[in-house]
Scaffold this active site. Structure first.
Site, PDB file in Angstrom:
ATOM      1  N   HIS A  44       7.961   0.143   1.709  1.00 21.57           N
ATOM      2  CA  HIS A  44       7.595  -1.273   1.638  1.00 21.57           C
ATOM      3  C   HIS A  44       8.691  -2.147   2.241  1.00 21.57           C
ATOM      4  CE1 HIS A  44       3.859  -0.770  -0.597  1.00 21.57           C
ATOM      5  NE2 HIS A  44       4.484   0.203  -1.236  1.00 21.57           N
ATOM      6  N   CYS A  66       0.207   7.532  -5.745  1.00 23.42           N
ATOM      7  CA  CYS A  66       1.380   6.669  -5.927  1.00 23.42           C
ATOM      8  C   CYS A  66       0.845   5.331  -6.391  1.00 23.42           C
ATOM      9  CB  CYS A  66       2.130   6.555  -4.618  1.00 23.42           C
ATOM     10  SG  CYS A  66       3.738   5.798  -4.812  1.00 23.42           S
ATOM     11  N   GLU A  82       3.383   9.204  -9.261  1.00 25.92           N
ATOM     12  CA  GLU A  82       4.078   7.949  -9.513  1.00 25.92           C
ATOM     13  C   GLU A  82       3.051   6.988 -10.074  1.00 25.92           C
ATOM     14  OE1 GLU A  82       5.760   4.372  -9.807  1.00 25.92           O
ATOM     15  OE2 GLU A  82       3.978   4.687  -8.634  1.00 25.92           O
ATOM     16  N   ARG A  90       2.302   8.687   1.927  1.00 26.07           N
ATOM     17  CA  ARG A  90       0.938   8.772   1.400  1.00 26.07           C
ATOM     18  C   ARG A  90      -0.094   8.118   2.298  1.00 26.07           C
ATOM     19  NH1 ARG A  90       4.920   8.905  -1.650  1.00 26.07           N
ATOM     20  NH2 ARG A  90       5.034  10.334  -3.407  1.00 26.07           N
ATOM     21  N   CYS A 108       2.223   1.563  -6.080  1.00 27.69           N
ATOM     22  CA  CYS A 108       2.038   1.003  -4.748  1.00 27.69           C
ATOM     23  C   CYS A 108       0.687   0.327  -4.614  1.00 27.69           C
ATOM     24  CB  CYS A 108       2.126   2.103  -3.695  1.00 27.69           C
ATOM     25  SG  CYS A 108       3.792   2.583  -3.310  1.00 27.69           S
TER      26      CYS A 108
END
Lengths: 378, 568
Positions: free
Chosen positions: B67, B547, B13, B480, B550
């Site tokens: 989140h 990711c 991502e 993660r 993020c």
């Protein structure tokens, strides 16, 4: 329809999908697209005759939410699309190649098939820091977007970030983020598929529509296909009867909430939000946000992060009346090209609290909804 | 010395760039750079804290719940809201099913092609593939006919000449070591996992209206009503539907994912010798088992330093700070100090090369990520950290599974500190959590049966009920790794918001002391047979499951200047 079977029919037959099943699928698609029954045959015919069209999928200031949504496509499935229907030659999140080999694949499509591929863009495109807020292979996102979308047959801006700037463009738009329409002046055959993320069913439907009729579906003023964005959430909401009867959720978890009353007072933006969620649902029709007890946040509307917030303040006044004019006025910014968009971002700069001041509740008059009064009278 | 650039790193991502110096067939030095920035935290300033979960949720659409959860926890911590037991259970179900789905997608769709050669699968014998599959699992889709059909579909696809997302890759590279039959089995399961993830995640549609970006989160609870006697609530129809999805998920993980993981790993045991990384592990802990103020967590928190499993330190969040020495930000009092998130300041100052560029200035600033440190040390976060802390803390199921996997592969515990260990830990964690889901569902049904239908703490919903000035922190274990949000609320509005995110811990650049981040350290001594085809670099980087959206950080007043320049 009696031509030699194409690669697709062979493919389907080898996989145990009969011609009858295939025609059934085309009939379902034509229903989903609200087309006459005879269109099912046309869809089948169109799909059978075509080579696998090339699609490239670009990701810029994104969260990959639209990519994940695409992975949830079930009618047909993502495997059917990626392996059998389209040639997805570039998509960072799923492709095997990396680094310069990945970039060669993209450059190859642009060079070998100018004007002959579909570009999908996910995420907004930053203009601040001279493009350094998003680079891929050392190139600025805006340069990649202009080259790839500028040479495409059609461009699909998927998700609200690509369609309207979305979250990165919310006040105060720290990175100077733009939509595809604003970042790529003169982009041809642009279709916006906003929502956060866009519904996979709507992406699939646009692709099949284009392959079938060789033209774009009719669009609204924001370049959204009417078949998916032609009516408000409110128009088709399963809780509409409770709204009309003046039955509202007053507190999270109260009797009305458990019974499925209208979420208007809890901030639902369904009356001013255009999308087909109540009709097609999400995750192959499993559910949708209002179905699980939370109001609509208006995620397919331009500037919704600024215009629909605070999310839990209810719309003021008679829903729909006076509000649409506001929405339309905002929307003009999103569709009137770069100059207007810059002006809009200039407005966003007016003050730190501008996104609040421009919200419905602050802007419009009575706190007490007319419909509630109607309920009281009843 | 060859300078290798991998940009974009695909099958992740977000936007990640790796630069590495390769000599004698191995990485000598490495730099990790995030090349995308949005400024989500600045966008949050002045807004209603009850809206923050929806904004931060859009940091990432892959880990689409994490989140949102962390944000509502941070705001609840600040304003003193107390979600009722059903909200805890609904959240546990959402978080753990996210973890299970995300890990499976990572293994098959983001990571597998580093180990599995699709082209080699074309020379597999379907009957031998069936024997192989049946020898490792009793999963029913394992006949010669089945694998023959998969092979034929693949053959047809390749002969069509349009390879799509599988074009231009490293097929035939000497680093691919699976026999054709194992490759064909993996391709079949790649396709099955695509279908599986779509089905299983319907549990999120039941609990959150849709996936990605579920829409049922609320500060103070959840928006999903529960009531066995109502159509518009979580009722026995939805409980039964979730029960079925959970059962199928458990079966897939037990009978497909874990056997595949062990089968593939057995051909790549040398990767237990690469990718060790910094050797420090940080876990906030997750899955509250009760509703007390400081509840026991199913996966415990803790700190491991220098691979010492004999000494799990308690975590003290005051020891977290962030450096910007090599990040495109600056601090008011100089870039060589670290700042705690509550004191965090972030002024973007892009000093890198103007695009288009070929090389970053790796001696100077080279990433949009900051460098988080714990007690001034780099820490790895994620499934490996969680499994190590749970193992060393005595979680019996984790110990059993880790010992089983080590035994199956015939390697010792030291093999865990590696690229292979990271991949294995993710799989074992998936199974541990898939097995937990039923229990939380039972508890929820129990509560409903007893008439406890509470889902929300209404007493703290209105901002007038909040302290005038308050701060809060929320913590979560995302797929993660360790995720933290810090919020400062004044007069009912967000005054400041900070996120310290798993991929910032793992993918961040060097700090003021010159210590490499976990990706950078893990790449040292990584083999690279052909610098033109650096598949081995992808193996180690992908083992962390990057990711990047993020990881990217805040923007402060200076950022607005950039926009003004543009507007003029």
């Amino acid at each position: 329809m009696d031509q030699t079977p194409s690669w697709l029919v062979e493919e389907l037959e080898r996989r145990g999908v009969s011609r009858r099943d295939f025609l059934g699928f085309c009939g379902v698609m034509s229903t989903a697209l609200a087309l006459p029954t005879s269109a099912g045959a046309k869809i089948a015919d169109a799909i059978e005759r075509k080579e696998k069209p090339t699609l490239v999928w670009l990701e810029f200031q994104d969260c990959a939410g639209n990519t994940e949504s695409f992975l949830r496509a079930g009618r047909p499935t993502v495997a059917d699309i990626v392996l059998d229907t389209l040639s997805v030659d570039y998509h960072e999140t799923i492709m095997a190649a990396a680094g310069h080999r990945a970039e060669e694949a993209l450059a190859g499509v642009v060079a070998d098939k100018p004007g002959g591929y579909i570009a999908v863009v996910e995420g907004s495109i930053p203009t601040g820091a001279n493009g350094a807020y998003c680079t891929i292979g050392g190139r600025a996102a805006i340069d990649i977007a202009r080259e790839v979308c500028g040479n495409a047959l059609a461009t699909i801006a998927i998700g609200t970030c690509a369609a309207f700037g979305g979250l990165p463009a919310a006040a105060p738009n720290p990175t100077g983020a733009l939509s595809v329409a604003d970042a790529v002046p003169g982009v041809k055959n642009l279709i916006n598929l906003p929502a956060c993320p866009a519904n996979a069913d709507n992406l699939v439907a646009v692709i099949v529509y284009y392959l079938t009729f060789n033209r774009l579906p009719p669009l609204d003023a924001y370049k959204r296909p009417l078949f998916a964005y032609g009516k408000t959430i409110h128009d088709n909401c399963e809780r509409r009867a409770h709204y009309d009867a003046g039955q509202y959720v007053e507190n999270w978890g109260d009797d009305g909430h458990r019974t499925g009353y209208c979420l208007y007072k809890m901030g639902c933006k369904g009356p001013v939000s255009y999308q087909n969620c109540p009709n097609v649902g999400w995750n192959e029709g499993t559910n949708w946000p209002i179905g699980c007890g939370h109001g609509c946040i208006g995620c397919a509307e331009p500037d919704f992060w600024d215009q629909m917030t605070p999310f839990y303040s209810h719309l003021a006044g008679v829903p729909g009346f006076g509000l649409h004019s506001k929405v339309d006025r905002v929307g003009i910014w999103a569709t009137a090209g770069v100059a207007a968009a810059f002006a809009a971002h200039g407005l966003v700069q007016l003050g730190k609290r501008s996104f609040r001041e421009r919200t419905y509740v602050k802007a419009a008059a009575p706190e007490r909804p007319a419909a509630e009064e109607k309920g009281d009278q009843a | 010395m060859t300078h290798v650039v991998v940009d974009p790193v695909t099958r992740i991502e977000g936007h990640l760039r790796i630069e590495a110096e390769v000599d004698d067939g191995a990485v000598q030095n490495a730099w990790s750079s995030s090349t995308m920035f949005r400024g989500v935290e600045l966008i949050l300033k002045g807004r209603d804290p009850r809206d923050a979960w929806a904004f931060t949720q859009r940091i990432c659409g892959v880990c689409t719940t994490v989140h949102a959860i962390t944000s509502i926890r941070a705001v609840e911590n600040a304003i003193g809201a107390e979600p009722p037991p059903n909200a805890r259970l609904l959240r546990n179900l959402i978080m753990a099913s996210q973890m299970v789905q995300d890990h499976v997608v990572h293994f098959y769709h983001l990571h597998a092609l580093d180990w599995v050669d699709i082209v080699s699968a074309l020379s597999a014998d379907p009957a031998s593939t069936a024997s192989l599959a049946q020898s490792i699992s009793d999963w029913p889709l394992s006949s010669a006919t089945y694998f023959g059909a998969v092979k034929e579909r693949l053959q047809h696809f390749v002969e069509g000449g349009q390879l799509g997302p599988f074009g231009n890759a490293y097929w035939g590279h000497s680093a691919y070591r699976l026999p054709p039959e194992a490759n064909l089995m993996a391709v079949a399961h790649y396709l099955e996992a695509l279908d599986w993830q779509r089905e299983f995640i319907k549990i999120h549609a039941i609990l959150g209206g849709k996936n990605p970006h579920l829409q049922s989160f609320l500060v103070g609870g959840m928006a999903t009503p529960v009531d066995p006697d109502q159509q518009a609530s979580i009722n026995m129809t939805s409980i039964s539907a979730m029960r079925k999805l959970i059962g199928e998920a458990k079966k897939f993980v037990e009978k497909v994912y874990i056997p595949d993981l062990l089968a593939v790993a057995s051909f790549y045991k040398d990767w237990a010798g690469y990718g060790a990384g910094v050797g420090n592990y940080l876990v906030y802990g997750e899955y509250p088992e009760t509703d007390e103020a400081d509840p026991p967590l199913f996966l415990p928190s803790g700190i491991i330093r220098q691979r010492d499993l004999g000494n799990i330190e308690p975590l003290d969040q005051a020891k977290i700070n962030e450096y910007v020495t090599h990040s495109w930000f600056e601090y008011g009092d100089g870039d060589d100090q670290g700042l705690h998130p509550f004191e965090g300041e972030t002024r973007p100052t892009y000093t890198g090369p103007q695009p288009p560029y070929d090389r970053l200035d790796t001696d100077g600033k080279y990433s949009w990520l900051k460098s988080p440190r714990y007690d001034d040390q780099p820490m790895e976060v994620g499934p490996l950290s969680r499994m190590l802390v749970a193992y060393a803390s005595g979680n019996p199921r984790v110990q059993e599974l880790v010992n089983y996997a080590l035994g199956q592969l015939g390697v010792g515990p030291e093999a865990l500190f590696s690229t292979l260990g990271r991949v294995a830990a993710r799989g074992l964690e998936t199974l541990v959590l898939a097995e937990k889901l039923d229990g939380w569902l039972d508890e929820l049904a129990d509560n409903m049966g007893r008439g406890d239908l509470r889902i929300h703490d209404n007493s703290k919903w209105e901002p007038s009920s909040w302290p005038k000035d308050c701060t809060g922190a929320g913590f979560h274990e995302a797929p993660r790794g360790a995720l933290g949000h810090w919020v400062h609320i004044v007069d009912g509005e967000i005054a400041n918001y900070q996120c310290v995110v798993p991929s910032t811990w793992n993918a961040g650049p060097r700090d003021a002391m010159g210590q490499r981040g976990p990706y950078e350290e893990a790449l040292i001594a990584n083999p690279v047979a052909d610098p033109e085809q650096p598949i081995e670099i992808l193996r180690t980087v992908h083992s962390f499951d990057p990711c990047m959206a993020c990881g990217v950080h805040v923007l402060d007043p200076a950022g607005r200047e950039l926009v003004k320049v543009r507007v003029q």
